[in-house]
Design a protein around this motif. Sequence first.
Motif, PDB file in Angstrom:
ATOM      1  N   LEU A  57       0.920  -7.537  -1.844  1.00 22.88           N
ATOM      2  CA  LEU A  57       1.966  -6.744  -1.642  1.00 22.88           C
ATOM      3  C   LEU A  57       2.319  -5.931  -2.572  1.00 22.88           C
ATOM      4  CD1 LEU A  57       3.860  -9.655   0.295  1.00 22.88           C
ATOM      5  CD2 LEU A  57       3.228  -7.427   1.292  1.00 22.88           C
ATOM      6  N   LYS A  58       2.375  -5.982  -3.578  1.00 26.18           N
ATOM      7  CA  LYS A  58       2.754  -5.038  -4.822  1.00 26.18           C
ATOM      8  C   LYS A  58       1.833  -3.767  -4.613  1.00 26.18           C
ATOM      9  CE  LYS A  58       3.758  -4.560  -9.901  1.00 26.18           C
ATOM     10  NZ  LYS A  58       3.955  -5.167 -10.929  1.00 26.18           N
ATOM     11  N   HIS A  59       0.611  -4.094  -4.466  1.00 27.10           N
ATOM     12  CA  HIS A  59      -0.592  -2.909  -4.372  1.00 27.10           C
ATOM     13  C   HIS A  59      -0.085  -2.113  -3.008  1.00 27.10           C
ATOM     14  CE1 HIS A  59      -2.651  -5.497  -7.362  1.00 27.10           C
ATOM     15  NE2 HIS A  59      -3.584  -4.202  -7.280  1.00 27.10           N
ATOM     16  N   LEU A  60       0.390  -2.923  -2.162  1.00 29.63           N
ATOM     17  CA  LEU A  60       0.746  -2.074  -0.728  1.00 29.63           C
ATOM     18  C   LEU A  60       1.986  -1.461  -0.763  1.00 29.63           C
ATOM     19  CD1 LEU A  60       0.043  -1.516   2.229  1.00 29.63           C
ATOM     20  CD2 LEU A  60       1.685  -3.589   2.579  1.00 29.63           C
ATOM     21  N   GLY A  61       3.006  -1.780  -1.468  1.00 31.89           N
ATOM     22  CA  GLY A  61       3.852  -1.067  -1.929  1.00 31.89           C
ATOM     23  C   GLY A  61       3.608   0.237  -2.599  1.00 31.89           C
ATOM     24  N   TYR A  62       2.965   0.071  -3.594  1.00 34.66           N
ATOM     25  CA  TYR A  62       2.655   1.335  -4.447  1.00 34.66           C
ATOM     26  C   TYR A  62       1.783   2.047  -3.556  1.00 34.66           C
ATOM     27  CZ  TYR A  62       0.457   3.888  -8.530  1.00 34.66           C
ATOM     28  OH  TYR A  62      -0.019   4.795  -9.059  1.00 34.66           O
ATOM     29  N   LYS A  63       0.789   1.857  -3.167  1.00 35.23           N
ATOM     30  CA  LYS A  63      -0.075   2.524  -2.190  1.00 35.23           C
ATOM     31  C   LYS A  63       0.705   3.254  -1.144  1.00 35.23           C
ATOM     32  CE  LYS A  63      -4.541   2.326   0.326  1.00 35.23           C
ATOM     33  NZ  LYS A  63      -5.588   1.751   0.752  1.00 35.23           N
ATOM     34  N   ALA A  64       1.752   2.644  -0.270  1.00 36.88           N
ATOM     35  CA  ALA A  64       2.432   3.260   0.575  1.00 36.88           C
ATOM     36  C   ALA A  64       3.112   4.338   0.068  1.00 36.88           C
ATOM     37  CB  ALA A  64       3.404   2.293   1.148  1.00 36.88           C
ATOM     38  N   VAL A  65       3.777   4.447  -1.231  1.00 39.26           N
ATOM     39  CA  VAL A  65       4.525   5.578  -1.844  1.00 39.26           C
ATOM     40  C   VAL A  65       3.551   6.680  -2.120  1.00 39.26           C
ATOM     41  CG1 VAL A  65       5.937   6.545  -3.618  1.00 39.26           C
ATOM     42  CG2 VAL A  65       6.355   4.187  -2.775  1.00 39.26           C
ATOM     43  N   LEU A  66       2.457   6.513  -2.528  1.00 44.39           N
ATOM     44  CA  LEU A  66       1.404   7.664  -2.653  1.00 44.39           C
ATOM     45  C   LEU A  66       0.886   8.204  -1.542  1.00 44.39           C
ATOM     46  CD1 LEU A  66      -1.038   6.373  -5.507  1.00 44.39           C
ATOM     47  CD2 LEU A  66       1.291   7.253  -5.696  1.00 44.39           C
ATOM     48  N   ASN A  67       0.866   7.303  -0.439  1.00 44.79           N
ATOM     49  CA  ASN A  67       0.478   7.970   1.042  1.00 44.79           C
ATOM     50  C   ASN A  67       1.629   8.917   1.409  1.00 44.79           C
ATOM     51  OD1 ASN A  67      -0.882   8.237   3.070  1.00 44.79           O
ATOM     52  ND2 ASN A  67      -0.328   6.436   4.327  1.00 44.79           N
ATOM     53  N   VAL A  68       2.987   8.795   1.283  1.00 46.42           N
ATOM     54  CA  VAL A  68       3.618   9.786   1.571  1.00 46.42           C
ATOM     55  C   VAL A  68       3.885  10.892   0.696  1.00 46.42           C
ATOM     56  CG1 VAL A  68       6.014   8.825   0.533  1.00 46.42           C
ATOM     57  CG2 VAL A  68       5.932   9.953   2.765  1.00 46.42           C
ATOM     58  N   LEU A  69       3.849  10.658  -0.581  1.00 48.33           N
ATOM     59  CA  LEU A  69       3.886  11.926  -1.708  1.00 48.33           C
ATOM     60  C   LEU A  69       2.809  12.591  -1.632  1.00 48.33           C
ATOM     61  CD1 LEU A  69       5.244  10.030  -4.634  1.00 48.33           C
ATOM     62  CD2 LEU A  69       6.433  10.877  -3.178  1.00 48.33           C
ATOM     63  N   GLY A  70       1.460  12.356  -1.477  1.00 50.34           N
ATOM     64  CA  GLY A  70       0.406  13.127  -1.343  1.00 50.34           C
ATOM     65  C   GLY A  70       0.417  14.425  -0.796  1.00 50.34           C
ATOM     66  N   PRO A  71       0.994  14.409   0.702  1.00 49.15           N
ATOM     67  CA  PRO A  71       1.150  15.769   1.274  1.00 49.15           C
ATOM     68  C   PRO A  71       1.873  16.655   0.604  1.00 49.15           C
ATOM     69  CG  PRO A  71       0.945  13.902   2.781  1.00 49.15           C
ATOM     70  CD  PRO A  71       1.297  13.531   1.590  1.00 49.15           C
ATOM     71  N   LEU A  72       2.987  16.405   0.052  1.00 42.45           N
ATOM     72  CA  LEU A  72       3.973  16.967  -1.176  1.00 42.45           C
ATOM     73  C   LEU A  72       3.187  17.729  -2.073  1.00 42.45           C
ATOM     74  CD1 LEU A  72       7.032  14.878  -0.786  1.00 42.45           C
ATOM     75  CD2 LEU A  72       6.795  17.022   0.813  1.00 42.45           C
ATOM     76  N   TYR A  73       2.534  16.695  -2.783  1.00 44.05           N
ATOM     77  CA  TYR A  73       1.625  17.371  -3.743  1.00 44.05           C
ATOM     78  C   TYR A  73       0.696  18.432  -3.437  1.00 44.05           C
ATOM     79  CZ  TYR A  73       3.450  14.138  -7.572  1.00 44.05           C
ATOM     80  OH  TYR A  73       4.371  13.299  -8.291  1.00 44.05           O
ATOM     81  N   ALA A  74       0.034  18.287  -2.334  1.00 39.95           N
ATOM     82  CA  ALA A  74      -1.096  19.041  -1.831  1.00 39.95           C
ATOM     83  C   ALA A  74      -0.532  20.359  -1.541  1.00 39.95           C
ATOM     84  CB  ALA A  74      -1.649  18.352  -0.470  1.00 39.95           C
ATOM     85  N   GLY A  75       0.777  20.339  -1.046  1.00 40.32           N
ATOM     86  CA  GLY A  75       1.505  21.739  -0.777  1.00 40.32           C
ATOM     87  C   GLY A  75       1.989  22.374  -1.779  1.00 40.32           C
ATOM     88  N   GLY A  76       2.018  21.840  -3.153  1.00 45.41           N
ATOM     89  CA  GLY A  76       2.486  22.415  -4.337  1.00 45.41           C
ATOM     90  C   GLY A  76       4.053  22.079  -4.492  1.00 45.41           C
ATOM     91  N   PHE A  77       4.618  21.098  -3.850  1.00 47.30           N
ATOM     92  CA  PHE A  77       5.926  20.440  -3.910  1.00 47.30           C
ATOM     93  C   PHE A  77       5.986  19.620  -5.002  1.00 47.30           C
ATOM     94  CE2 PHE A  77       5.671  22.831   0.150  1.00 47.30           C
ATOM     95  CZ  PHE A  77       6.803  23.586   0.069  1.00 47.30           C
ATOM     96  N   GLU A  78       7.050  19.382  -5.640  1.00 47.28           N
ATOM     97  CA  GLU A  78       7.396  18.212  -6.560  1.00 47.28           C
ATOM     98  C   GLU A  78       8.188  17.089  -5.573  1.00 47.28           C
ATOM     99  OE1 GLU A  78       9.846  17.343 -10.644  1.00 47.28           O
ATOM    100  OE2 GLU A  78       9.269  19.232 -10.108  1.00 47.28           O
ATOM    101  N   PRO A  79       7.943  16.052  -5.368  1.00 45.59           N
ATOM    102  CA  PRO A  79       8.441  15.071  -4.990  1.00 45.59           C
ATOM    103  C   PRO A  79       9.873  14.578  -5.605  1.00 45.59           C
ATOM    104  CG  PRO A  79       6.267  14.420  -4.598  1.00 45.59           C
ATOM    105  CD  PRO A  79       6.576  15.476  -5.959  1.00 45.59           C
ATOM    106  N   GLU A  80      11.066  14.480  -5.008  1.00 53.43           N
ATOM    107  CA  GLU A  80      12.432  14.194  -5.404  1.00 53.43           C
ATOM    108  C   GLU A  80      12.952  13.043  -4.765  1.00 53.43           C
ATOM    109  OE1 GLU A  80      15.063  17.446  -5.480  1.00 53.43           O
ATOM    110  OE2 GLU A  80      15.141  17.552  -3.686  1.00 53.43           O
TER     111      GLU A  80
END
Length: 329
Positions: A57-80
């Motif tokens: 579950l800890k890995h899942l929580g971490y991975k889930a956050v990266l899943n939603v941050l990734g598209p922002l990074y791809a577009g050049g945006f800094e997640p906040e």
Amino acid sequence: MAKIESKGKVPMVQELFLNFGLTPNNEFLADNTGFTYSSSHKVMLEGIDFDLIYTPLKHLGYKAVLNVLGPLYAGGFEPESLSVRVALSKRFSTNSIEELWSGVVAAFKEHGLQNIDLDLLPSVTGLTISLSSQGKQKNELFVQRPPCKSSDLLCLSGGLGAAYLGLQILEREKMIFEKDSTQPQLEKYKFVLQAYLNPYIDKTLFETMKSVGVFPSRGEFVVNGLADSVKSICLAKNLGAKVFMNRIPLAAGATEVATEINIDPVTAALNGGDDYKFLFAVPLEKHEVLQKEFPQLDIIGHLCDPQAGALFVTPDGTELNLKAQAWDK
């Protein structure tokens, strides 16, 4: 009555908007604070996107956050900011929720987000995680993004296929255990298992891009296979693409595991998924800068005229239509 799988998810979504006279929301929103904003949304479903038999579950929580941050990074945006909604059935204990949340918080802190909120909801179907994130980019950087055009280079941020192969190993060992209770032997698969269970996003890549003045014309977060990301760029920018088979980087150790379980490693790269890498379209004139400043990027092809479509080029020069799940062709 046609089934959804006969049409494909992407064409189905397009048709729904078209038939009801609607257009998708604009990706970006600018205000008078000097920033342009973008948002990202993801839903992860138990039994579809993850299996708790072998996913901590800890890995899942971490991975889930990266899943939603990734598209922002791809577009050049800094997640906040990060908003998390978790729906769970009564089989989950408070300890389970805390373990999942600890992974979410670890990713939140690692990526320097400023705001976070959480809500817990009931479910009769297991665990569902819904996440939203907002990112920002300075207007003076946003306006430097060049238009996407034919001849732009397609650049990939790392080797592919390991995560998908890790998933196949976990599924195989799960079946063996369910059949005769044989304990899994996973020592020699550490790399591919880590790629699937515990991916990583290197933020320094985006900082370096800004510092040397490389602004991609388009970026995609590779989670549904390379072919899906290439076709997404083509659709969004009304262009074609050529991807060269012998330039696609395969993750270290992926070929050996693929051979063992009888899967083509290139197929795993093109149509596997969960790679958590980035695909960028970069203007051709930045070729020298890319070679000098970004050894971690592989140039795997280029954009071309839309009439060509998305093509996969074999080592002998044969051009094949690039196929991806969720697309009609």
